[in-house]
Design an enzyme around this catalytic site. Structure first.
Site, PDB file in Angstrom:
ATOM      1  N   ASP A  60      48.081  37.871  38.910  1.00 57.26           N
ATOM      2  CA  ASP A  60      47.202  38.301  37.771  1.00 57.26           C
ATOM      3  C   ASP A  60      46.141  37.948  38.378  1.00 57.26           C
ATOM      4  O   ASP A  60      45.335  37.101  39.126  1.00 57.26           O
ATOM      5  CB  ASP A  60      48.130  37.379  36.884  1.00 57.26           C
ATOM      6  CG  ASP A  60      46.329  38.090  36.115  1.00 57.26           C
ATOM      7  OD1 ASP A  60      46.394  39.060  35.354  1.00 57.26           O
ATOM      8  OD2 ASP A  60      45.456  36.705  35.414  1.00 57.26           O
ATOM      9  N   TYR A  65      36.660  37.826  36.820  1.00 60.90           N
ATOM     10  CA  TYR A  65      36.666  36.798  38.600  1.00 60.90           C
ATOM     11  C   TYR A  65      35.865  36.614  39.415  1.00 60.90           C
ATOM     12  O   TYR A  65      36.459  37.302  40.625  1.00 60.90           O
ATOM     13  CB  TYR A  65      38.361  36.392  39.006  1.00 60.90           C
ATOM     14  CG  TYR A  65      39.027  36.187  37.931  1.00 60.90           C
ATOM     15  CD1 TYR A  65      38.906  35.904  35.971  1.00 60.90           C
ATOM     16  CD2 TYR A  65      40.924  36.543  37.814  1.00 60.90           C
ATOM     17  CE1 TYR A  65      39.450  35.673  35.350  1.00 60.90           C
ATOM     18  CE2 TYR A  65      41.435  36.458  36.441  1.00 60.90           C
ATOM     19  CZ  TYR A  65      40.736  35.798  35.178  1.00 60.90           C
ATOM     20  OH  TYR A  65      41.558  35.748  34.338  1.00 60.90           O
ATOM     21  N   LYS A  90      42.841  43.850  34.160  1.00 59.86           N
ATOM     22  CA  LYS A  90      42.393  43.451  33.175  1.00 59.86           C
ATOM     23  C   LYS A  90      40.828  44.657  33.002  1.00 59.86           C
ATOM     24  O   LYS A  90      40.657  45.023  33.791  1.00 59.86           O
ATOM     25  CB  LYS A  90      41.407  42.389  32.452  1.00 59.86           C
ATOM     26  CG  LYS A  90      43.199  40.896  32.834  1.00 59.86           C
ATOM     27  CD  LYS A  90      42.519  39.705  32.832  1.00 59.86           C
ATOM     28  CE  LYS A  90      43.778  38.494  32.817  1.00 59.86           C
ATOM     29  NZ  LYS A  90      43.812  38.275  34.460  1.00 59.86           N
TER      30      LYS A  90
END
Length: 346
Positions: A60, A65, A90
């Site tokens: 993931d 990030y 995402k």
């Protein structure tokens, strides 16, 4: 290489009603992007490689990030090992370039992030653009699971969340459905830290999988009902992020990303006492606990080095007697109704 770690075995569980199957242990990519402390790029890539060596198949990441850094690093490794791997990223944050740190609108905890800032946008066009941008950062032709990232009151506040939710309701959800029907992704969901917004999401339509951080752990089962029970009814799976509650269940003093209050510390000591009675390390119990729930398909820790991953694998290889879970239930250290092995409940 740690001998006990190489002996790890990972059952697979199906993601919702999709054809995807994930190993019950996965690798989260936030820490790899240097949150709070620097993680050299080579170390991050080595961690992903180590996960592949041990047989993990679920990875993931997210644009947030390191503002693109995690997606680059994860892609650097996975583009050579795509067969049988499941990758999630995402939507909800677009990245815009900045020339210096003073140009950033949002404070952050990334060490040496890429020169971008986040723009919250959950609209149709933004979801489509975010998907394409992620493919380019990853350097990969496909993404398996696309989560809506950090929508909800916890991130945006009550009033701030309203227009963003309207974006998702009127366009973003439609975009996710189109991507899935076109076969460009295999599953859709939300990745958040609060279960309440996931109940709202069920009102929009069907979802395959949710990534919920910190709300169903050995320390906290607040999402048990109505959220997890609804997942069973709606045939949606759950990935549990933050299984150590941001550090307190691995000997730290941090809970929910802040210093833990004394009542939380006291509860952790009680749980640890029961674990010691069975000669089980607390982190091992914490790692295995979420998987006792039938809605949960995966537990997603975030090690920042191959050595940390090997430590997690040692906990993974620890046998957890059913009697430990029953002892926790008897001591009222897990919520009533918590599923236990062999079909029992607390």
């Amino acid at each position: 290489m740690n001998k006990s770690a190489t002996a790890a075995t990972f059952p697979k569980r199906r993601v919702g009603q999709t054809a995807l199957e994930v190993t019950t242990l996965g690798l989260g990519g936030a820490t790899l992007a240097s949150i709070f402390t620097e993680v050299p790029d080579d170390q991050a890539r080595a961690t992903v490689n180590r996960a592949l060596e041990t047989g993990l198949n679920y990875f993931d990441t997210a644009p947030q990030y390191g503002y693109g850094r995690s997606e680059h690093l994860v892609g650097d490794v996975l583009r050579f090992h795509q067969e049988g791997k499941v990758l999630s990223t995402k939507v909800g944050r677009l990245l815009r370039p900045v020339r210096s740190e003073v140009d950033r609108k949002y404070e952050h905890n990334w060490v040496n992030p890429f020169p971008f800032d986040q723009v919250y946008d959950y609209s149709y066009d933004a979801v489509m653009r975010s998907f394409e941008d992620s493919l380019q950062r990853l350097g990969l032709p496909k993404i398996d699971i696309l989560y809506v990232h950090d929508i909800g009151v916890m991130t945006h506040g009550v009033e701030g969340n309203k227009p963003l939710w309207k974006q998702l309701e009127t366009g973003g959800y439609k975009a996710l459905g189109e991507l899935k029907r076109a076969g460009l992704i295999s599953a859709i969901g939300l990745g958040v830290n609060e279960w309440e917004v996931l109940m709202d999401a069920f009102e929009l339509g069907d979802w395959d999988v949710f990534l919920l951080a910190g709300r169903y752990t050995l320390l906290e089962q607040t999402s048990l009902d109505p959220f997890l029970s609804t997942c069973i009814k709606r045939k949606a799976s759950v990935v549990i992020g933050g299984p150590f509650n941001s550090g307190i269940l691995v000997g730290g003093s941090t809970w929910n990303y802040a210093k833990a209050p004394e009542n939380i510390m006291a509860r952790v000591r009680e749980i640890e006492g029961v674990c010691k009675d069975f000669n089980v390390p607390l982190p091992a119990a914490a790692l295995h606990f979420p998987l006792t729930h039938p809605a949960v398909c995966n537990v997603l820790p975030g090690p920042k080095s191959p050595q940390e991953l090997d430590g997690i694998l040692e906990w993974w290889n620890t046998a957890i007697p059913d009697a430990l879970w029953q002892a926790l239930a008897d001591a009222k250290l897990v919520a009533p109704g918590t599923p236990l092995p062999n079909g029992k409940v607390a």
